[in-house]
Design a protein around this motif. Structure first.
Motif, PDB file in Angstrom:
ATOM      1  N   LEU A 401       0.835  -1.209   0.000  1.00  0.00           N
ATOM      2  CA  LEU A 401       0.000   0.000   0.000  1.00  0.00           C
ATOM      3  C   LEU A 401       0.866   1.254   0.000  1.00  0.00           C
ATOM      4  O   LEU A 401       0.547   2.250  -0.655  1.00  0.00           O
ATOM      5  CB  LEU A 401      -0.961  -0.019   1.197  1.00  0.00           C
ATOM      6  N   THR A 402       1.962   1.215   0.742  1.00  0.00           N
ATOM      7  CA  THR A 402       2.866   2.372   0.772  1.00  0.00           C
ATOM      8  C   THR A 402       3.492   2.578  -0.607  1.00  0.00           C
ATOM      9  O   THR A 402       3.547   3.699  -1.113  1.00  0.00           O
ATOM     10  CB  THR A 402       3.951   2.176   1.849  1.00  0.00           C
ATOM     11  N   ALA A 403       3.928   1.484  -1.220  1.00  0.00           N
ATOM     12  CA  ALA A 403       4.547   1.581  -2.554  1.00  0.00           C
ATOM     13  C   ALA A 403       3.556   2.133  -3.580  1.00  0.00           C
ATOM     14  O   ALA A 403       3.939   2.827  -4.519  1.00  0.00           O
ATOM     15  CB  ALA A 403       5.049   0.205  -2.992  1.00  0.00           C
ATOM     16  N   ARG A 404       2.277   1.852  -3.365  1.00  0.00           N
ATOM     17  CA  ARG A 404       1.271   2.326  -4.325  1.00  0.00           C
ATOM     18  C   ARG A 404       0.848   3.767  -4.048  1.00  0.00           C
ATOM     19  O   ARG A 404       0.003   4.306  -4.762  1.00  0.00           O
ATOM     20  CB  ARG A 404       0.063   1.391  -4.310  1.00  0.00           C
ATOM     21  N   GLY A 405       1.415   4.368  -2.989  1.00  0.00           N
ATOM     22  CA  GLY A 405       1.199   5.805  -2.815  1.00  0.00           C
ATOM     23  C   GLY A 405       0.426   6.238  -1.588  1.00  0.00           C
ATOM     24  O   GLY A 405       0.139   7.419  -1.417  1.00  0.00           O
ATOM     25  N   PHE A 406       0.072   5.302  -0.707  1.00  0.00           N
ATOM     26  CA  PHE A 406      -0.615   5.717   0.517  1.00  0.00           C
ATOM     27  C   PHE A 406       0.409   6.329   1.481  1.00  0.00           C
ATOM     28  O   PHE A 406       1.424   5.721   1.793  1.00  0.00           O
ATOM     29  CB  PHE A 406      -1.339   4.536   1.164  1.00  0.00           C
ATOM     30  N   LYS A 407       0.113   7.555   1.954  1.00  0.00           N
ATOM     31  CA  LYS A 407       1.095   8.276   2.761  1.00  0.00           C
ATOM     32  C   LYS A 407       0.783   8.217   4.262  1.00  0.00           C
ATOM     33  O   LYS A 407       1.578   8.660   5.085  1.00  0.00           O
ATOM     34  CB  LYS A 407       1.149   9.742   2.320  1.00  0.00           C
ATOM     35  N   GLY A 408      -0.375   7.697   4.623  1.00  0.00           N
ATOM     36  CA  GLY A 408      -0.766   7.672   6.028  1.00  0.00           C
ATOM     37  C   GLY A 408      -0.134   6.518   6.801  1.00  0.00           C
ATOM     38  O   GLY A 408       0.727   5.802   6.292  1.00  0.00           O
ATOM     39  N   ASP A 409      -0.577   6.359   8.054  1.00  0.00           N
ATOM     40  CA  ASP A 409      -0.083   5.287   8.910  1.00  0.00           C
ATOM     41  C   ASP A 409      -1.082   4.134   8.941  1.00  0.00           C
ATOM     42  O   ASP A 409      -2.215   4.270   8.490  1.00  0.00           O
ATOM     43  CB  ASP A 409       0.152   5.821  10.330  1.00  0.00           C
ATOM     44  N   TYR A 410      -0.622   3.032   9.523  1.00  0.00           N
ATOM     45  CA  TYR A 410      -1.446   1.817   9.549  1.00  0.00           C
ATOM     46  C   TYR A 410      -1.807   1.448  10.980  1.00  0.00           C
ATOM     47  O   TYR A 410      -0.989   1.598  11.889  1.00  0.00           O
ATOM     48  CB  TYR A 410      -0.678   0.656   8.916  1.00  0.00           C
ATOM     49  N   ILE A 411      -3.014   0.962  11.149  1.00  0.00           N
ATOM     50  CA  ILE A 411      -3.416   0.396  12.443  1.00  0.00           C
ATOM     51  C   ILE A 411      -3.566  -1.108  12.250  1.00  0.00           C
ATOM     52  O   ILE A 411      -4.349  -1.557  11.405  1.00  0.00           O
ATOM     53  CB  ILE A 411      -4.751   0.982  12.937  1.00  0.00           C
ATOM     54  N   VAL A 412      -2.786  -1.869  13.008  1.00  0.00           N
ATOM     55  CA  VAL A 412      -2.912  -3.328  13.012  1.00  0.00           C
ATOM     56  C   VAL A 412      -3.689  -3.682  14.284  1.00  0.00           C
ATOM     57  O   VAL A 412      -3.198  -3.467  15.385  1.00  0.00           O
ATOM     58  CB  VAL A 412      -1.525  -4.010  12.998  1.00  0.00           C
ATOM     59  N   PRO A 413      -4.933  -4.165  14.155  1.00  0.00           N
ATOM     60  CA  PRO A 413      -5.814  -4.280  15.331  1.00  0.00           C
ATOM     61  C   PRO A 413      -5.506  -5.433  16.282  1.00  0.00           C
ATOM     62  O   PRO A 413      -5.846  -5.368  17.448  1.00  0.00           O
ATOM     63  CB  PRO A 413      -7.209  -4.447  14.708  1.00  0.00           C
ATOM     64  N   LEU A 414      -4.875  -6.488  15.771  1.00  0.00           N
ATOM     65  CA  LEU A 414      -4.637  -7.673  16.592  1.00  0.00           C
ATOM     66  C   LEU A 414      -3.234  -8.212  16.322  1.00  0.00           C
ATOM     67  O   LEU A 414      -2.667  -7.889  15.289  1.00  0.00           O
ATOM     68  CB  LEU A 414      -5.674  -8.760  16.259  1.00  0.00           C
ATOM     69  N   PRO A 415      -2.649  -9.032  17.188  1.00  0.00           N
ATOM     70  CA  PRO A 415      -3.160  -9.455  18.490  1.00  0.00           C
ATOM     71  C   PRO A 415      -3.258  -8.307  19.508  1.00  0.00           C
ATOM     72  O   PRO A 415      -4.079  -8.351  20.411  1.00  0.00           O
ATOM     73  CB  PRO A 415      -2.127 -10.470  18.973  1.00  0.00           C
ATOM     74  N   ARG A 416      -2.396  -7.279  19.345  1.00  0.00           N
ATOM     75  CA  ARG A 416      -2.493  -6.123  20.221  1.00  0.00           C
ATOM     76  C   ARG A 416      -2.465  -4.885  19.342  1.00  0.00           C
ATOM     77  O   ARG A 416      -1.545  -4.736  18.525  1.00  0.00           O
ATOM     78  CB  ARG A 416      -1.290  -6.134  21.180  1.00  0.00           C
TER      79      ARG A 416
END
Ligand SMILES: [Zn+2]
Length: 425
Positions: A401-416
Motif C-alpha cells: 500500500l505504501t509503494a502504491r502511494g498511501f502516505k498515512g499510517d497503519y493500524i494493526v488491530p490484533l493481536p495487540r
C-alpha cells in the motif's frame, strides 16, 4: 459410535442449539468466549438502502473437556449462511492458491498416485485446489454454490450439491472411489460431522488418503484471532479433537503439519487404520497441544481479547478527537466479526475498502452503515490511517500500500492494537 448422531436441540427457525460435543458427544462443554450477536457475514444491504430487519445470532465458543473440540453453541440454518449465490471464491486469495499448489507437491511426493487415480475435493469452490491435480490425475469436485460453475468452465468435473450421501453415491457411480479425498476449510462448516465422516468413508478407496485442512484452534488462541469466529465456522479443531473424530470412524492420523492459511491452519492426513505408517509429526503436535491447551490458556485468551477491544477503542478515540480519518482496508468475513464485536460504526470508521471487482463494493458491512468502497479511494483521499482488517497478512499489505502511494499510517488491530508508521510518519 457410528449410530451416534450429533444431538441438537431445536432452536428458533432452522437454527439449532448445541447441547453435546459434535465430535465425542460429551456434555461437559465450557464456555470460552462470547463474541456477541452477529449478523450473517453475507448479509450486506446496498449503500443508501434504508436499514431493515436483519437477523443476528449468538456467537459463543464452547470447549469440550473430553476431546478438546471448540465449537459454536448455535448452529445457524445453513440455508441462511450458504445461499446458492454465496459469493466467496477461493481462487481470489494468493496465500490459498500457493497453499493448494504446495499441497499438491506434498501429496505427490509423499503418496504418489497413478494417472487413473481419482481425487475428490469436498467443497471444491471454483476448482482452485483441483486445478493442481487436474493435469496429472482424474479429479472431481462437489460444491453446493454457483462457484462450481467457474470450475466447470476450467474443465473440472463438478457436482453442484451439498456433500451428503446422495452426492457420494452419484460420484462413486460416475467415477468410482477416490484415492485421495480433500476437505480444506470446509470441515469446520458442515453441520453433522458424523454423517460427513461416514460419507467420506464411502467415497474413499480402501487404500485411500483423506486430507483435511482446518483453521487451527491453537493458532487462533496464540494470535488472538477471535475475529475468525463467525457462524460459518462451527468448529475449531485441534489435532487432538481431529484424531478423536477420525478414529471414531476407523481412520488413523498418519501425518500432520501446521500451515499458514487463514492465519494458522492444520493439515491432517488420515488413512484406514494400519494402512500407512504413522509419521512422528503426529505425536509431536499432540504433545504440544497437551502442554498448551490448558484452562489458563483459555482464560488468558478471554482476557486478552477484551484488552485488545478496549485498546483499539482508545486508539480510535484519540484519532477521532484529533478529527482525523480512518479507512478500513479489506472486508473479509473476519472484518465483520471484528467491527461488530468492537462496536465500530460509520462515525468511527469512514469506510472499508475492497479491491476493484469485489462484489462487496457498494454495500454496507453487515450490521452497520459502514460503506464498502473501491480501494483507489485510499490513494485519492489519503486518510490519516488505514485500519488493516486482514491484519494477519499485515506484513505483506503494508509495503504494497505504501509503494502504491498511501502516505498515512497503519493500524494493526490484533493481536495487540498498534500503529505502524507509513511513508509520511
Ligand atoms: Zn468432545
Amino acid at each position: 459410535m457410528s449410530d451416534n448422531k450429533t444431538k441438537l436441540a431445536a432452536g428458533t427457525s432452522g437454527s439449532v442449539v448445541v447441547e453435546h460435543c459434535q465430535v465425542c458427544q460429551g456434555t461437559d462443554l465450557d464456555p470460552v468466549f462470547f463474541a456477541g450477536y452477529l449478523p450473517p457475514v453475507n448479509e450486506m444491504p446496498a449503500i443508501g438502502s434504508q436499514p431493515h430487519e436483519q437477523p443476528a445470532y449468538p456467537a459463543q465458543v464452547l470447549r469440550c473437556r473430553r476431546c478438546h473440540l471448540a465449537q459454536l453453541g448455535l448452529v445457524v440454518d445453513p440455508a441462511i449462511l450458504f445461499p446458492p449465490t454465496y459469493p466467496y471464491t477461493s481462487g481470489t486469495t494468493k496465500i490459498l492458491r500457493d497453499n493448494f499448489a504446495e499441497l499438491y507437491q506434498e501429496v505427490s511426493k509423499l503418496y504418489p498416485m497413478g494417472k487413473q487415480d481419482l481425487v475428490v475435493d469436498i467443497g471444491s469452490n471454483d476448482g482452485t485446489l483441483l486445478s493442481n491435480f487436474q493435469p496429472h490425475h482424474r479429479d472431481h469436485g462437489i460444491e453446493p454454490t454457483n462457484a462450481g460453475n467457474l470450475a466447470v468452465e476450467r474443465g473440472i468435473s463438478t457436482l453442484t450439491s451439498f456433500f451428503n450421501r446422495a452426492a457420494v453415491e452419484t460420484t462413486v457411480k460416475a467415477h468410482g472411489r477416490a484415492k485421495v479425498v480433500t476437505a480444506t476449510n470446509v470441515f469446520a462448516h458442515m453441520e453433522d460431522i458424523g454423517e460427513i465422516m461416514r460419507c467420506v468413508l464411502d467415497l474413499l478407496d480402501e487404500d485411500g488418503i483423506f486430507i483435511s485442512e482446518s483453521h487451527y484452534w491453537l493458532a487462533l488462541l496464540e494470535t488472538l484471532q477471535y475475529d475468525t469466529i463467525y457462524h460459518e465456522h462451527l468448529r475449531y479443531y485441534s489435532l487432538t479433537s481431529l484424531k478423536y473424530l477420525l478414529e471414531a470412524h476407523g481412520l488413523e492420523v498418519v501425518r500432520a503439519k501446521r500451515i499458514p492459511t487463514h492465519g494458522g491452519s492444520i493439515r491432517v492426513y488420515a488413512a484406514r487404520k494400519g494402512k500407512l505408517p504413522v509419521h512422528e509429526s503426529v505425536s509431536a503436535i499432540l504433545a504440544t497441544e497437551d502442554r498448551e491447551l490448558t484452562d489458563k490458556k483459555l482464560a488468558d485468551f478471554r482476557h486478552d481479547v477484551v484488552r485488545s477491544k478496549l485498546e483499539l477503542y482508545a486508539l480510535l478515540a484519540d484519532i477521532h478527537a484529533r478529527g482525523q480519518k480512518v479507512y478500513g482496508v479489506g472486508a473479509p468475513s473476519r472484518a465483520s466479526t471484528l467491527i461488530n464485536y468492537v462496536g465500530l460504526d460509520d462515525g468511527i470508521l469512514d469506510c472499508v475498502l475492497e479491491i476493484k471487482g469485489s462484489y462487496k463494493i457498494g454495500k454496507y458491512i453487515p450490521g452497520t452503515l459502514i460503506p464498502v468502497l473501491e480501494e483507489s479511494r485510499l490513494f485519492e483521499d489519503q486518510p490519516a490511517y488505514a485500519l488493516l482488517l486482514s491484519w494477519h497478512i499485515a506484513d505483506e499489505l503494508i509495503p504494497k500500500l505504501t509503494a502504491r502511494g498511501f502516505k498515512g499510517d497503519y493500524i494493526v488491530p490484533l493481536p495487540r492494537p498498534r500503529i505502524v508508521k507509513g511513508k509520511g510518519g
